[in-house]
Design an enzyme around this catalytic site. Sequence first.
Site, short mmCIF file in Angstrom:
data_model
loop_
_atom_site.label_atom_id
_atom_site.label_comp_id
_atom_site.label_asym_id
_atom_site.label_seq_id
_atom_site.Cartn_x
_atom_site.Cartn_y
_atom_site.Cartn_z
N ASN A 183 -12.68 -1.69 -4.73
CA ASN A 183 -12.62 -2.28 -6.08
C ASN A 183 -13.80 -3.22 -6.28
O ASN A 183 -13.94 -4.21 -5.58
CB ASN A 183 -11.29 -3.04 -6.23
CG ASN A 183 -11.18 -3.77 -7.54
OD1 ASN A 183 -11.88 -3.50 -8.50
ND2 ASN A 183 -10.28 -4.74 -7.56
N CYS A 233 -6.66 -6.47 -7.08
CA CYS A 233 -6.36 -5.82 -5.80
C CYS A 233 -5.66 -6.76 -4.83
O CYS A 233 -5.00 -6.30 -3.89
CB CYS A 233 -7.63 -5.23 -5.19
SG CYS A 233 -8.99 -6.39 -5.05
N HIS A 234 -5.77 -8.07 -5.05
CA HIS A 234 -5.10 -9.02 -4.16
C HIS A 234 -3.58 -8.89 -4.23
O HIS A 234 -2.89 -9.34 -3.32
CB HIS A 234 -5.53 -10.46 -4.50
CG HIS A 234 -5.25 -10.88 -5.90
ND1 HIS A 234 -6.09 -10.55 -6.95
CD2 HIS A 234 -4.22 -11.58 -6.44
CE1 HIS A 234 -5.59 -11.05 -8.07
NE2 HIS A 234 -4.46 -11.67 -7.79
N GLU A 249 -1.29 -17.56 -8.09
CA GLU A 249 -0.46 -16.83 -9.06
C GLU A 249 1.02 -17.14 -8.89
O GLU A 249 1.75 -17.24 -9.87
CB GLU A 249 -0.72 -15.34 -8.94
CG GLU A 249 -2.11 -14.97 -9.42
CD GLU A 249 -2.37 -13.49 -9.51
OE1 GLU A 249 -3.41 -13.13 -10.06
OE2 GLU A 249 -1.53 -12.68 -9.03
N TYR A 265 0.84 -1.19 0.00
CA TYR A 265 0.00 0.00 0.00
C TYR A 265 0.88 1.25 0.00
O TYR A 265 0.62 2.21 -0.73
CB TYR A 265 -0.91 0.02 1.23
CG TYR A 265 -1.82 -1.17 1.36
CD1 TYR A 265 -2.91 -1.35 0.50
CD2 TYR A 265 -1.61 -2.13 2.34
CE1 TYR A 265 -3.75 -2.44 0.62
CE2 TYR A 265 -2.45 -3.22 2.48
CZ TYR A 265 -3.51 -3.38 1.62
OH TYR A 265 -4.34 -4.46 1.74
#
Length: 150
Positions: free
Chosen positions: A101, A109-110, A140, A80
């Site tokens: 979001n 956003c993850h 991912e 952030y």
Amino acid sequence: MKVAVATHGGCVTHIRYLPPAAEALAPRNALAERAARQLERYRDDPDAAFDLPLLVEGTDFQKRVWDAMCAIPRGRTRTYGELARELGGEARAVGQACGDNRLPIVIPCHRVVAADGIGGFGHATGGYLLEAKRWLLMHERSADAFALAP
């Protein structure tokens, strides 16, 4: 991980995570069906691309945060604070934009985390939403682990 897809006027307007006990429902229109198929492809392959008409509504700052999130490569994260410094805002405002979001997964956003851990997800700091964020990050990153195997 269960999600709901909302559409209006030919655009996907919301993707929302559902509690694990939520009943699965069939898509109600062709665009929702298309979105569901693309989300399933992503579930099977974290490199699957999304090609959906999206309705992205928010403040100028939120849109800048969401654009920055889309620039984070799969398998990577930013904090952030890093995004706040890059965009000229505060870390808390970046966190709020992440939580606001309406198109998670498609706008990833993850991939934004706290400096000292995973951070929140969808304005939650626990429960099934945070478990969804953990799954997305592992999903991912695991693709890279297989790509590096001899």
